[in-house]
Motif scaffolding. Structure first.
Motif, PDB file in Angstrom:
ATOM      1  N   SER A   1      80.249  81.102 -12.885  1.00  0.00           N
ATOM      2  CA  SER A   1      81.473  80.392 -13.268  1.00  0.00           C
ATOM      3  C   SER A   1      82.694  81.293 -13.224  1.00  0.00           C
ATOM      4  CB  SER A   1      81.318  79.805 -14.679  1.00  0.00           C
ATOM      5  OG  SER A   1      81.074  80.846 -15.617  1.00  0.00           O
ATOM      6  N   ILE A   2      82.474  82.607 -13.156  1.00  0.00           N
ATOM      7  CA  ILE A   2      83.572  83.573 -13.155  1.00  0.00           C
ATOM      8  C   ILE A   2      83.722  84.213 -11.768  1.00  0.00           C
ATOM      9  CG2 ILE A   2      84.397  85.725 -14.185  1.00  0.00           C
ATOM     10  CD1 ILE A   2      82.946  84.958 -16.729  1.00  0.00           C
ATOM     11  N   TRP A   3      82.599  84.566 -11.184  1.00  0.00           N
ATOM     12  CA  TRP A   3      82.624  85.227  -9.888  1.00  0.00           C
ATOM     13  C   TRP A   3      82.569  84.187  -8.764  1.00  0.00           C
ATOM     14  CZ3 TRP A   3      82.196  90.672  -8.685  1.00  0.00           C
ATOM     15  CH2 TRP A   3      82.237  91.505  -9.807  1.00  0.00           C
ATOM     16  N   SER A   4      83.418  84.396  -7.747  1.00  0.00           N
ATOM     17  CA  SER A   4      83.318  83.552  -6.538  1.00  0.00           C
ATOM     18  C   SER A   4      82.226  84.109  -5.650  1.00  0.00           C
ATOM     19  CB  SER A   4      84.661  83.543  -5.794  1.00  0.00           C
ATOM     20  OG  SER A   4      84.940  84.853  -5.268  1.00  0.00           O
ATOM     21  N   ILE A   5      81.814  83.318  -4.665  1.00  0.00           N
ATOM     22  CA  ILE A   5      80.746  83.763  -3.757  1.00  0.00           C
ATOM     23  C   ILE A   5      81.208  84.983  -2.971  1.00  0.00           C
ATOM     24  CG2 ILE A   5      79.352  83.113  -1.751  1.00  0.00           C
ATOM     25  CD1 ILE A   5      79.458  80.218  -2.785  1.00  0.00           C
ATOM     26  N   ASP A   6      82.452  84.938  -2.500  1.00  0.00           N
ATOM     27  CA  ASP A   6      82.971  86.062  -1.707  1.00  0.00           C
ATOM     28  C   ASP A   6      82.997  87.356  -2.509  1.00  0.00           C
ATOM     29  OD1 ASP A   6      83.275  84.382   0.421  1.00  0.00           O
ATOM     30  OD2 ASP A   6      85.410  83.977   0.054  1.00  0.00           O
ATOM     31  N   LYS A   7      83.482  87.268  -3.750  1.00  0.00           N
ATOM     32  CA  LYS A   7      83.554  88.476  -4.584  1.00  0.00           C
ATOM     33  C   LYS A   7      82.167  89.003  -4.930  1.00  0.00           C
ATOM     34  CE  LYS A   7      88.092  87.749  -6.693  1.00  0.00           C
ATOM     35  NZ  LYS A   7      88.846  87.597  -7.967  1.00  0.00           N
ATOM     36  N   ALA A   8      81.225  88.101  -5.135  1.00  0.00           N
ATOM     37  CA  ALA A   8      79.855  88.533  -5.423  1.00  0.00           C
ATOM     38  C   ALA A   8      79.262  89.242  -4.219  1.00  0.00           C
ATOM     39  CB  ALA A   8      79.012  87.343  -5.828  1.00  0.00           C
ATOM     40  N   GLN A   9      79.562  88.739  -3.018  1.00  0.00           N
ATOM     41  CA  GLN A   9      79.054  89.382  -1.801  1.00  0.00           C
ATOM     42  C   GLN A   9      79.674  90.769  -1.616  1.00  0.00           C
ATOM     43  OE1 GLN A   9      80.032  86.368   1.104  1.00  0.00           O
ATOM     44  NE2 GLN A   9      77.977  85.435   0.985  1.00  0.00           N
ATOM     45  N   VAL A  10      80.993  90.891  -1.905  1.00  0.00           N
ATOM     46  CA  VAL A  10      81.653  92.192  -1.800  1.00  0.00           C
ATOM     47  C   VAL A  10      81.037  93.182  -2.775  1.00  0.00           C
ATOM     48  CG1 VAL A  10      83.827  93.401  -2.183  1.00  0.00           C
ATOM     49  CG2 VAL A  10      83.816  91.232  -0.954  1.00  0.00           C
ATOM     50  N   GLU A  11      80.769  92.729  -4.012  1.00  0.00           N
ATOM     51  CA  GLU A  11      80.177  93.611  -5.018  1.00  0.00           C
ATOM     52  C   GLU A  11      78.780  94.044  -4.613  1.00  0.00           C
ATOM     53  OE1 GLU A  11      79.692  95.848  -8.572  1.00  0.00           O
ATOM     54  OE2 GLU A  11      81.406  95.188  -7.364  1.00  0.00           O
ATOM     55  N   ALA A  12      78.007  93.118  -4.029  1.00  0.00           N
ATOM     56  CA  ALA A  12      76.639  93.455  -3.596  1.00  0.00           C
ATOM     57  C   ALA A  12      76.666  94.490  -2.478  1.00  0.00           C
ATOM     58  CB  ALA A  12      75.919  92.194  -3.139  1.00  0.00           C
ATOM     59  N   ARG A  13      77.603  94.315  -1.540  1.00  0.00           N
ATOM     60  CA  ARG A  13      77.722  95.298  -0.461  1.00  0.00           C
ATOM     61  C   ARG A  13      78.122  96.665  -1.011  1.00  0.00           C
ATOM     62  NH1 ARG A  13      80.220  90.681   2.195  1.00  0.00           N
ATOM     63  NH2 ARG A  13      78.876  89.940   3.901  1.00  0.00           N
TER      64      ARG A  13
ATOM     65  N   CYS B   1      70.695  84.972  -1.044  1.00  0.00           N
ATOM     66  CA  CYS B   1      71.731  84.845  -0.004  1.00  0.00           C
ATOM     67  C   CYS B   1      71.191  85.376   1.319  1.00  0.00           C
ATOM     68  CB  CYS B   1      72.970  85.627  -0.422  1.00  0.00           C
ATOM     69  SG  CYS B   1      74.287  85.641   0.800  1.00  0.00           S
ATOM     70  N   ASP B   2      71.485  84.632   2.418  1.00  0.00           N
ATOM     71  CA  ASP B   2      71.005  85.068   3.735  1.00  0.00           C
ATOM     72  C   ASP B   2      72.007  85.977   4.440  1.00  0.00           C
ATOM     73  OD1 ASP B   2      73.005  83.323   4.303  1.00  0.00           O
ATOM     74  OD2 ASP B   2      71.884  82.121   5.762  1.00  0.00           O
ATOM     75  N   GLU B   3      73.181  86.141   3.855  1.00  0.00           N
ATOM     76  CA  GLU B   3      74.184  86.977   4.512  1.00  0.00           C
ATOM     77  C   GLU B   3      74.169  88.410   3.980  1.00  0.00           C
ATOM     78  OE1 GLU B   3      78.126  85.140   5.087  1.00  0.00           O
ATOM     79  OE2 GLU B   3      77.275  83.387   4.073  1.00  0.00           O
ATOM     80  N   VAL B   4      73.997  88.580   2.700  1.00  0.00           N
ATOM     81  CA  VAL B   4      73.993  89.908   2.079  1.00  0.00           C
ATOM     82  C   VAL B   4      72.616  90.138   1.460  1.00  0.00           C
ATOM     83  CG1 VAL B   4      75.048  91.425   0.360  1.00  0.00           C
ATOM     84  CG2 VAL B   4      76.455  89.739   1.569  1.00  0.00           C
ATOM     85  N   HIS B   5      71.923  91.134   2.001  1.00  0.00           N
ATOM     86  CA  HIS B   5      70.570  91.424   1.533  1.00  0.00           C
ATOM     87  C   HIS B   5      70.583  91.861   0.071  1.00  0.00           C
ATOM     88  CE1 HIS B   5      66.364  92.532   1.816  1.00  0.00           C
ATOM     89  NE2 HIS B   5      66.671  93.697   1.212  1.00  0.00           N
ATOM     90  N   GLY B   6      69.751  91.242  -0.735  1.00  0.00           N
ATOM     91  CA  GLY B   6      69.607  91.616  -2.140  1.00  0.00           C
ATOM     92  C   GLY B   6      70.450  90.786  -3.081  1.00  0.00           C
ATOM     93  N   LEU B   7      71.436  90.016  -2.560  1.00  0.00           N
ATOM     94  CA  LEU B   7      72.274  89.186  -3.420  1.00  0.00           C
ATOM     95  C   LEU B   7      71.592  87.863  -3.687  1.00  0.00           C
ATOM     96  CD1 LEU B   7      74.982  88.596  -4.884  1.00  0.00           C
ATOM     97  CD2 LEU B   7      75.846  87.697  -2.680  1.00  0.00           C
ATOM     98  N   GLY B   8      71.615  87.426  -4.936  1.00  0.00           N
ATOM     99  CA  GLY B   8      70.996  86.165  -5.294  1.00  0.00           C
ATOM    100  C   GLY B   8      71.620  85.569  -6.540  1.00  0.00           C
ATOM    101  N   VAL B   9      71.179  84.330  -6.814  1.00  0.00           N
ATOM    102  CA  VAL B   9      71.602  83.644  -8.033  1.00  0.00           C
ATOM    103  C   VAL B   9      70.363  83.406  -8.873  1.00  0.00           C
ATOM    104  CG1 VAL B   9      72.699  81.607  -9.016  1.00  0.00           C
ATOM    105  CG2 VAL B   9      73.545  82.547  -6.860  1.00  0.00           C
ATOM    106  N   ARG B  10      70.454  83.715 -10.176  1.00  0.00           N
ATOM    107  CA  ARG B  10      69.289  83.535 -11.051  1.00  0.00           C
ATOM    108  C   ARG B  10      69.601  82.456 -12.074  1.00  0.00           C
ATOM    109  NH1 ARG B  10      67.272  88.320 -14.916  1.00  0.00           N
ATOM    110  NH2 ARG B  10      69.305  87.824 -15.868  1.00  0.00           N
TER     111      ARG B  10
END
Length: 442
Positions: free
Chosen positions: A65-77, A27-36
């Motif tokens: 399939s469970i986490w939305s992009i927004d929620k994943a970004q919040v968790e990464a932050r 992800c280019d918005e939140v450093h360290g967040l990615g999809v594997r």
């Protein structure tokens, strides 16, 4: 690493490259967040990767399939904030799990402890009494064991020689009472009831109960319930009263009547037993439990199981030897019984009471033991010798530590008191020869 804006379309089109085991979409918005994406699996996960204390760390956030992009970004932050504050999310997760496990374990332990406490508190006196007997019986005498069985016996069983049913034991009414409910007040009420029917038996039961509760206070399970000994209740003891000293004894002038009545008993075993009981001064159960192996006709000795010293050897006097030699050898017991379950004489009291009624006397079986001690005074037998023959504990430092009497010395006095008793009873008895005795007149 190339970074892109994470969108649902890109994530859906993203897959593991050919020849690779895993591929990342960062992800280019939140450093360290990615999809594997991993080879051989259609499942894709959000992950967070950064450095903690100079070492790489990668955490899985969850399924795309469970986490939305927004929620994943919040968790990464959130994870990054934790790291910036000097915390390791992995350790925090482990600590949280450990705390949850500890809380769950504590809850389960508390539940088990509560269940065990309820189980302990539900134990009744009757159940614990059975445990007590099983644990202590190897250290008791047969008579002491019998007293405990009788004290808690429920009663209502058929008797072998009577149409009446057996009576409940003195403690039977307390059998269903929980140990935790035993109280001085409850025991006092019990004592008042029993005092109107059988105070002597109840006093024995109270002593047995007191010893039982001391055992409970040291028991690994019952000690949490029995913290005091309610059987020491002063009110209960006073309700039962004090035992009176019994004075039933055969006087010198009563010996002819007593022997004449006892000799009329048709059962030869009871006949011989009662006479031997008087002539040896033994306790009733000591004498009833002798075996043929305990009788030595060659050396004229009798071995008795003693409640004080375990065993004692006393002389086998001529007349007593004549009585025993005439008995049938139908079992290992000298005083055998064809009807008793134990195979030996158990209750000669009925026959003895009938004989005493005929003779116009009132003497118990223990009174015969008391009679022996009293009659020894007539021939001025040394008190220490009489006590040793009867199995009394030595009294005084001299008796306990210095005097050791041989069997021959006991025999000198024992033969003398037997001859004197027979003379007073007007029984003409002369030993035929060593080892054999004959009764001239009966």
């Amino acid at each position: 690493m190339a970074r892109v804006k994470l969108t649902a379309g890109r994530i859906a089109d993203f897959g593991c490259g050919e020849g690779r085991t895993q591929t990342f979409l960062w992800c280019d918005e939140v450093h360290g967040l990615g999809v594997r994406a991993t080879a051989g699996s259609k499942r894709k996960r959000y992950i967070f990767q950064t450095k903690v204390n100079g070492r790489s760390m990668r955490l899985t956030i969850g399924e795309v399939s469970i986490w939305s992009i927004d929620k994943a970004q919040v968790e990464a932050r959130r994870l990054q904030v934790l790291i910036d504050n000097g915390n390791d999310p992995r350790q925090m997760k482990a600590d949280k799990k450990a705390a949850e496990d500890e809380a769950r374990l504590a809850k389960e332990t508390a539940a088990v402890s509560l269940m065990m406490q309820k189980t302990r508190e539900s134990v009744t006196l009757g159940v614990a009494w059975s445990e007590y007997i099983a644990a202590r019986a190897p250290f008791w005498s047969q008579l002491h064991h019998r007293d405990h069985i009788r004290a808690m016996h429920a009663g209502g069983e058929k008797r072998s020689r009577s149409p009446k049913l057996t009576e409940p034991g003195a403690l039977a009414s307390l059998a269903t009472v929980r140990l935790i409910d035993l109280s001085p007040e409850l025991l006092t009420e019990w004592a008042k009831r029993e005092a109107t029917k059988r105070p002597t038996v109840a006093r024995l039961a109270l002593r047995l109960l007191r010893a039982f509760l001391f055992w409970c206070s040291r028991h690994k399970t019952h000690k949490t319930i029995v913290t005091g000994n309610v059987a020491q209740s002063r009110d209960a003891r006073e309700s039962l009263g004090k035992s009176t000293v019994k004075n039933d004894v055969l006087q010198r002038e009563q010996l002819p009547a007593w022997f004449a009545a006892v000799k009329q008993i048709k059962n030869p075993v009871i006949n011989a037993y009662l006479q031997a009981l008087l002539l040896t001064g033994a306790r009733r159960n000591e004498l009833a439990s002798i075996r043929w192996d305990d009788v030595n006709f060659q050396w004229n000795s009798l071995t008795i199981k003693d409640k004080v010293d375990g065993l004692r050897v006393i002389p086998l006097t001529p007349y007593a030897a004549n009585l025993l030699a005439a008995l049938p050898r139908r079992s290992e017991w000298v005083f055998s019984s064809l009807t008793a379950g134990s195979g030996r004489l158990t209750d000669p009291s009925i026959a003895h009471r009938k004989a005493c009624t005929v003779a116009g006397l009132d003497v118990t079986l223990h009174g015969l033991r008391r009679s022996f001690a009293s009659l020894c005074e007539w021939i001025e037998m040394p008190s220490g010798i009489a006590a040793q023959i009867q199995g009394h504990a030595p009294q005084g430092v001299r008796e306990q530590n210095y005097i050791r009497r041989p069997l021959d010395l006991l025999r000198k006095w024992h033969v003398k008191i037997e001859a004197w008793i027979l003379e007073q009873a007007e029984i003409d008895f002369v030993p035929a020869q060593p080892g054999l005795q004959v009764v001239r007149n009966t």
